[in-house]
Enzyme design. Structure first.
Site, mmCIF file in Angstrom:
data_model
loop_
_atom_site.group_PDB
_atom_site.id
_atom_site.type_symbol
_atom_site.label_atom_id
_atom_site.label_comp_id
_atom_site.label_asym_id
_atom_site.label_seq_id
_atom_site.Cartn_x
_atom_site.Cartn_y
_atom_site.Cartn_z
ATOM 1 N N LEU A 16 0.817 -1.213 0.000
ATOM 2 C CA LEU A 16 0.000 0.000 0.000
ATOM 3 C C LEU A 16 0.848 1.259 0.000
ATOM 4 C CD1 LEU A 16 -2.725 -1.042 2.622
ATOM 5 C CD2 LEU A 16 -2.912 -1.077 0.133
ATOM 6 N N ASP A 139 -1.246 13.861 14.766
ATOM 7 C CA ASP A 139 -1.069 13.967 13.312
ATOM 8 C C ASP A 139 -2.412 13.857 12.590
ATOM 9 O OD1 ASP A 139 0.400 14.366 11.015
ATOM 10 O OD2 ASP A 139 0.870 12.232 10.733
#
Length: 463
Positions: A16, A139
């Site tokens: 990915l 984040d």
């Protein structure tokens, strides 16, 4: 990677993502036959101690969390590669698209959608920050928020992923930590290697601004380190104030907690166009749920016809009154002798009474129409209501409502048009016929915004 099956359990399907010393793989759990995500941290000369600490912390924290809107911990183990070693962290796979991809593929989100997203994400943060010790994501950004099952009726299911920068805050810690995060979404205090629960609120606020504008926070208008939220076109004044407090650079002026931010957001009233345009003198009210959408607008176009109708009806009333006064004596002089000569005096009185009542009724009806038109000019509203089956067209006046045309099937809508190249208005095409509103009091941006609200709810094309 040479290995196709890890730990004799996880079959690698594809890669990915990849960056220095890290790989993210999509795999199938052969025990459950479900898809999983495997994060690999490969030991090499480039890896730093801090990366190892963050990697282990992510697995440890996710192992202790259980919330439907975040990935679930599955496994953690060592992997022996051909000439290296690695750590593998396995978590549940969420089949969804990131907010960043949604912006790239479909454009910006509406204010109502942004509010819905904010509420979901704040509930996730309430859970994380409510842990003991508190868990700070550090984040939050569009690429770390996934969205699936989005439709015109609902924002869908929201997920917060990538806990690779996560930090726990304990009473014994001084909240000092490594500088992590993404520039533009990081709170100012994170640049000083400090993160608290309110730091996630700043990142969420910056993310929501991105969803409204389609611009990275780095490219968004700022002055002295503060976002100029008031310059966002499709954002109401009150949501702008709320966002301003979310992205307040000074920690003391920001919301203290996700719960406080959510409570403040819940108090915001329904969105209306006049909240973000000083040039719009009349409000457009939008009420939207999963089952129905209602849009109420002033009757600016109908107001002009109402004035003409009022003047015309007034002239008719005057002429009718004058003609009645002049003609009644003449009619009486003609018919009274006839009835008397034939011995029908009682019938004459009944007939005369009936004629007078009929004329009076007509006169009252005309004047009622005049009064209604006088009231409709300043107070009249037009309402469009669409549910899962049909479309309804109504007028509203002083709390009263009546439908001025028959309802039609919702399937009759074939497209929407904001008509931004001519006089701004919103047009709903019903086969070869059209229904329009907003002409004369919407500017181009507002017409496009309102058209997008309908498009997103109906999940149809805008031209």
């Amino acid at each position: 990677m040479s290995l196709r099956v890890l730990k004799e359990r996880y079959e690698i399907l594809r890669q990915l993502a990849k960056k220095a010393g890290r790989k993210i793989l999509l795999a199938r759990d052969l025990q459950t036959n479900e898809l999983v995500v495997i994060k690999l941290l490969i030991f090499n000369s480039e890896i730093e101690w801090e990366e190892l600490k963050l990697f282990q912390r992510e697995a440890q924290i996710l192992r202790n969390l259980s919330f439907s809107a975040i990935p679930s911990y599955i496994d953690f183990f060592e992997v022996a590669l051909s000439n290296k070693k690695a750590l593998a962290f396995v978590q549940s796979y969420i089949e969804a698209v990131s907010l960043e991809q949604h912006i790239q593929n479909k454009g910006t989100f509406s204010e109502i959608e942004v509010k819905q997203l904010a509420k979901f994400l704040l509930q996730i943060l309430i859970y994380l920050h409510g842990q003991n010790p508190s868990v700070v994501h550090r984040d939050i950004k569009p690429s770390n928020i996934l969205l699936t099952n989005r439709s015109g009726n609902s924002i869908g299911d929201v997920f917060l992923i990538d806990f690779g920068s996560v930090q726990t805050l304990t009473s014994s810690e001084s909240d000092i930590c490594t500088v992590v995060g993404t520039y533009g979404y990081m709170s100012p205090e994170q640049f000083g290697a400090r993160a608290v629960a309110a730091s996630d609120l700043y990142s969420l606020g910056a993310t929501l601004i991105y969803l409204l504008t389609g611009k990275s926070p780095v490219d968004s208008p700022q002055k002295l380190g503060k976002f100029e939220v008031w310059r966002i076109n499709n954002c109401s004044r009150e949501l702008g104030k709320w966002l301003k407090k979310m992205v307040e650079p000074e920690l003391e002026k920001r919301f203290k907690s996700a719960a406080e931010a959510l409570n403040s957001l819940d108090k915001l009233s329904s969105t209306n166009l006049s909240d973000f345009s000083s040039n719009l003198s009349k409000k457009i009210s939008i009420k939207k749920s999963a089952d129905v959408i209602e849009i109420t607008t002033p009757c600016r176009k109908d107001r002009e016809s109402s004035i003409v109708h009022f003047i015309g009806t007034l002239n008719v009333a005057i002429l009718y009154g004058m003609s009645s006064i002049l003609l009644l004596p003449k009619i009486e002089a003609i018919f009274q002798p006839i009835f008397i000569n034939h011995g029908l005096m009682n019938n004459y009185l009944l007939a005369a009474t009936a004629i007078l009542m009929a004329m009076l009724s007509i006169y009252v009806t005309i004047w009622l129409k005049i009064i209604v038109n006088m009231l409709f000019i300043p107070f009249g509203k037009k309402k469009l209501q669409i549910d899962k089956q049909r479309i309804y067209f109504s007028y509203k006046l002083l709390g009263l409502e009546y439908r001025y045309r028959p309802s039609i099937p919702r399937q009759a809508i074939i497209k929407l048009d904001s008509n931004t190249n001519k006089i701004p208005e919103v047009i709903i095409w019903l086969g070869i016929y059209k229904y329009s509103f907003g002409k004369g009091f919407l500017n181009t941006a507002q017409a496009a915004w309102l058209s997008r609200e309908l498009r997103d709810w109906l999940d149809i094309k805008t031209i």
